[in-house]
Design a protein around this motif. Structure first.
Motif, PDB file in Angstrom:
ATOM      1  N   ASP A 122       0.834  -1.194   0.000  1.00 13.23           N
ATOM      2  CA  ASP A 122       0.000   0.000   0.000  1.00 13.23           C
ATOM      3  C   ASP A 122       0.872   1.248   0.000  1.00 13.23           C
ATOM      4  O   ASP A 122       2.003   1.232   0.452  1.00 13.23           O
ATOM      5  CB  ASP A 122      -0.910   0.035   1.232  1.00 13.23           C
ATOM      6  CG  ASP A 122      -1.934  -1.090   1.207  1.00 13.23           C
ATOM      7  OD1 ASP A 122      -2.216  -1.601   0.108  1.00 13.23           O
ATOM      8  OD2 ASP A 122      -2.426  -1.446   2.286  1.00 13.23           O
ATOM      9  N   ALA A 123       0.337   2.351  -0.457  1.00 13.24           N
ATOM     10  CA  ALA A 123       1.089   3.605  -0.516  1.00 13.24           C
ATOM     11  C   ALA A 123       1.164   4.292   0.842  1.00 13.24           C
ATOM     12  O   ALA A 123       2.153   4.921   1.157  1.00 13.24           O
ATOM     13  CB  ALA A 123       0.470   4.540  -1.540  1.00 13.24           C
ATOM     14  N   ALA A 124       0.124   4.199   1.650  1.00  7.30           N
ATOM     15  CA  ALA A 124       0.087   4.929   2.926  1.00  7.30           C
ATOM     16  C   ALA A 124       0.248   3.958   4.096  1.00  7.30           C
ATOM     17  O   ALA A 124      -0.584   3.088   4.298  1.00  7.30           O
ATOM     18  CB  ALA A 124      -1.231   5.667   3.068  1.00  7.30           C
ATOM     19  N   TRP A 125       1.340   4.110   4.853  1.00  7.75           N
ATOM     20  CA  TRP A 125       1.572   3.280   6.035  1.00  7.75           C
ATOM     21  C   TRP A 125       2.627   3.947   6.883  1.00  7.75           C
ATOM     22  O   TRP A 125       3.303   4.855   6.469  1.00  7.75           O
ATOM     23  CB  TRP A 125       2.009   1.871   5.649  1.00  7.75           C
ATOM     24  CG  TRP A 125       3.345   1.825   4.983  1.00  7.75           C
ATOM     25  CD1 TRP A 125       3.619   2.056   3.670  1.00  7.75           C
ATOM     26  CD2 TRP A 125       4.607   1.577   5.609  1.00  7.75           C
ATOM     27  NE1 TRP A 125       4.961   1.964   3.430  1.00  7.75           N
ATOM     28  CE2 TRP A 125       5.609   1.667   4.604  1.00  7.75           C
ATOM     29  CE3 TRP A 125       4.997   1.289   6.906  1.00  7.75           C
ATOM     30  CZ2 TRP A 125       6.948   1.483   4.861  1.00  7.75           C
ATOM     31  CZ3 TRP A 125       6.347   1.103   7.165  1.00  7.75           C
ATOM     32  CH2 TRP A 125       7.302   1.198   6.144  1.00  7.75           C
ATOM     33  N   SER A 126       2.777   3.446   8.094  1.00  8.60           N
ATOM     34  CA  SER A 126       3.850   3.903   8.964  1.00  8.60           C
ATOM     35  C   SER A 126       4.246   2.775   9.894  1.00  8.60           C
ATOM     36  O   SER A 126       3.493   1.822  10.085  1.00  8.60           O
ATOM     37  CB  SER A 126       3.435   5.141   9.768  1.00  8.60           C
ATOM     38  OG  SER A 126       2.439   4.809  10.698  1.00  8.60           O
ATOM     39  N   LEU A 127       5.451   2.870  10.460  1.00  9.35           N
ATOM     40  CA  LEU A 127       5.961   1.824  11.333  1.00  9.35           C
ATOM     41  C   LEU A 127       6.801   2.459  12.428  1.00  9.35           C
ATOM     42  O   LEU A 127       7.611   3.339  12.151  1.00  9.35           O
ATOM     43  CB  LEU A 127       6.843   0.850  10.542  1.00  9.35           C
ATOM     44  CG  LEU A 127       7.536  -0.221  11.371  1.00  9.35           C
ATOM     45  CD1 LEU A 127       6.590  -1.376  11.652  1.00  9.35           C
ATOM     46  CD2 LEU A 127       8.774  -0.726  10.668  1.00  9.35           C
ATOM     47  N   ALA A 128       6.597   2.035  13.667  1.00 10.70           N
ATOM     48  CA  ALA A 128       7.465   2.421  14.779  1.00 10.70           C
ATOM     49  C   ALA A 128       8.460   1.291  14.998  1.00 10.70           C
ATOM     50  O   ALA A 128       8.106   0.117  14.916  1.00 10.70           O
ATOM     51  CB  ALA A 128       6.652   2.665  16.039  1.00 10.70           C
ATOM     52  N   HIS A 129       9.713   1.632  15.289  1.00 12.73           N
ATOM     53  CA  HIS A 129      10.781   0.645  15.490  1.00 12.73           C
ATOM     54  C   HIS A 129      11.488   1.023  16.785  1.00 12.73           C
ATOM     55  O   HIS A 129      12.110   2.077  16.865  1.00 12.73           O
ATOM     56  CB  HIS A 129      11.729   0.717  14.289  1.00 12.73           C
ATOM     57  CG  HIS A 129      12.903  -0.208  14.353  1.00 12.73           C
ATOM     58  ND1 HIS A 129      13.939  -0.107  13.469  1.00 12.73           N
ATOM     59  CD2 HIS A 129      13.232  -1.239  15.161  1.00 12.73           C
ATOM     60  CE1 HIS A 129      14.851  -1.017  13.735  1.00 12.73           C
ATOM     61  NE2 HIS A 129      14.440  -1.722  14.762  1.00 12.73           N
ATOM     62  N   ASP A 130      11.385   0.194  17.817  1.00 13.40           N
ATOM     63  CA  ASP A 130      11.911   0.501  19.138  1.00 13.40           C
ATOM     64  C   ASP A 130      12.807  -0.629  19.626  1.00 13.40           C
ATOM     65  O   ASP A 130      12.503  -1.798  19.426  1.00 13.40           O
ATOM     66  CB  ASP A 130      10.772   0.662  20.154  1.00 13.40           C
ATOM     67  CG  ASP A 130       9.726   1.666  19.734  1.00 13.40           C
ATOM     68  OD1 ASP A 130      10.089   2.627  19.034  1.00 13.40           O
ATOM     69  OD2 ASP A 130       8.555   1.481  20.104  1.00 13.40           O
ATOM     70  N   LEU A 131      13.884  -0.269  20.291  1.00 14.81           N
ATOM     71  CA  LEU A 131      14.731  -1.228  20.991  1.00 14.81           C
ATOM     72  C   LEU A 131      14.431  -1.024  22.472  1.00 14.81           C
ATOM     73  O   LEU A 131      14.637   0.065  22.995  1.00 14.81           O
ATOM     74  CB  LEU A 131      16.201  -0.951  20.669  1.00 14.81           C
ATOM     75  CG  LEU A 131      17.175  -2.071  20.974  1.00 14.81           C
ATOM     76  CD1 LEU A 131      18.295  -2.056  19.939  1.00 14.81           C
ATOM     77  CD2 LEU A 131      17.737  -1.909  22.342  1.00 14.81           C
ATOM     78  N   VAL A 132      13.907  -2.055  23.137  1.00 13.60           N
ATOM     79  CA  VAL A 132      13.360  -1.921  24.487  1.00 13.60           C
ATOM     80  C   VAL A 132      14.206  -2.729  25.462  1.00 13.60           C
ATOM     81  O   VAL A 132      14.281  -3.960  25.362  1.00 13.60           O
ATOM     82  CB  VAL A 132      11.890  -2.412  24.529  1.00 13.60           C
ATOM     83  CG1 VAL A 132      11.327  -2.279  25.932  1.00 13.60           C
ATOM     84  CG2 VAL A 132      11.039  -1.628  23.537  1.00 13.60           C
ATOM     85  N   THR A 133      14.897  -2.037  26.401  1.00 12.61           N
ATOM     86  CA  THR A 133      15.654  -2.725  27.449  1.00 12.61           C
ATOM     87  C   THR A 133      14.906  -2.579  28.769  1.00 12.61           C
ATOM     88  O   THR A 133      13.942  -1.817  28.871  1.00 12.61           O
ATOM     89  CB  THR A 133      17.086  -2.156  27.603  1.00 12.61           C
ATOM     90  OG1 THR A 133      17.021  -0.857  28.177  1.00 12.61           O
ATOM     91  CG2 THR A 133      17.815  -2.110  26.272  1.00 12.61           C
ATOM     92  N   SER A 134      15.359  -3.282  29.778  1.00 13.09           N
ATOM     93  CA  SER A 134      14.719  -3.189  31.086  1.00 13.09           C
ATOM     94  C   SER A 134      14.851  -1.793  31.686  1.00 13.09           C
ATOM     95  O   SER A 134      13.990  -1.361  32.440  1.00 13.09           O
ATOM     96  CB  SER A 134      15.326  -4.219  32.044  1.00 13.09           C
ATOM     97  OG  SER A 134      15.121  -5.522  31.564  1.00 13.09           O
ATOM     98  N   ASN A 135      15.930  -1.068  31.357  1.00 13.22           N
ATOM     99  CA  ASN A 135      16.144   0.262  31.934  1.00 13.22           C
ATOM    100  C   ASN A 135      15.489   1.390  31.146  1.00 13.22           C
ATOM    101  O   ASN A 135      15.103   2.397  31.730  1.00 13.22           O
ATOM    102  CB  ASN A 135      17.636   0.555  32.073  1.00 13.22           C
ATOM    103  CG  ASN A 135      18.277  -0.253  33.182  1.00 13.22           C
ATOM    104  OD1 ASN A 135      17.596  -0.752  34.067  1.00 13.22           O
ATOM    105  ND2 ASN A 135      19.579  -0.400  33.118  1.00 13.22           N
TER     106      ASN A 135
END
Length: 141
Positions: free
Chosen positions: A72-85
């Motif tokens: 699709d032409a319209a989309w978005s994505l969040a990309h996170d690196l999640v540590t305990s701190n």
């Protein structure tokens, strides 16, 4: 060696990659499926739940590279690196093809964990495998 260089065979370090393209789904955070280990010096990366667990307190270099694509032409994505701190966020991006890179020196305590999460806003988004997406980590001090 005579120059003072030191290597230790159980020094925590790993690289894992996404094996093949897949659709992570929508509506909420999903762990990226870095299921294929290239190496894991101390067996601290779990390739069944995609989680790194720090064996000792220290500073770890953690890097996540993610390639995605969408029909699709319209989309978005969040990309996170999640540590305990804390969480490290790259933000949301939009395009037909997507590369996202997070690289941090993270303070981690013994038994802290790190996961890589994504959150896409529509169902056609795909994560690229075949060496395009990978997760690495190493104790640096």
């Amino acid at each position: 060696d005579s120059a003072g260089h030191v290597t230790k065979p159980l020094q925590p370090a790993f690289t894992a990659q996404v094996t093949s393209n897949y659709n992570p789904g929508t509506d909420g955070n999903h762990n990226v499926q870095y299921a294929s280990e290239i190496f894991d010096n101390n067996a601290d990366y779990n390739n069944s739940n995609y989680t790194f667990t720090a064996p000792v307190t220290g500073r770890y270099l953690l890097t996540s590279v993610l390639r995605g694509y969408d029909v699709d032409a319209a989309w978005s994505l969040a990309h996170d690196l999640v540590t305990s701190n804390r969480n490290y966020k790259i933000g949301r991006h939009s395009s037909d093809q997507y590369f996202s890179i997070i690289s941090v020196v993270a303070d981690m305590d013994a038994s802290d964990t790190c996961d890589v999460l994504i959150n896409a806003n529509e169902s056609a988004f795909q994560i690229s495998g075949g060496g395009y997406s990978y997760f690495t980590g190493a104790l640096i001090c």
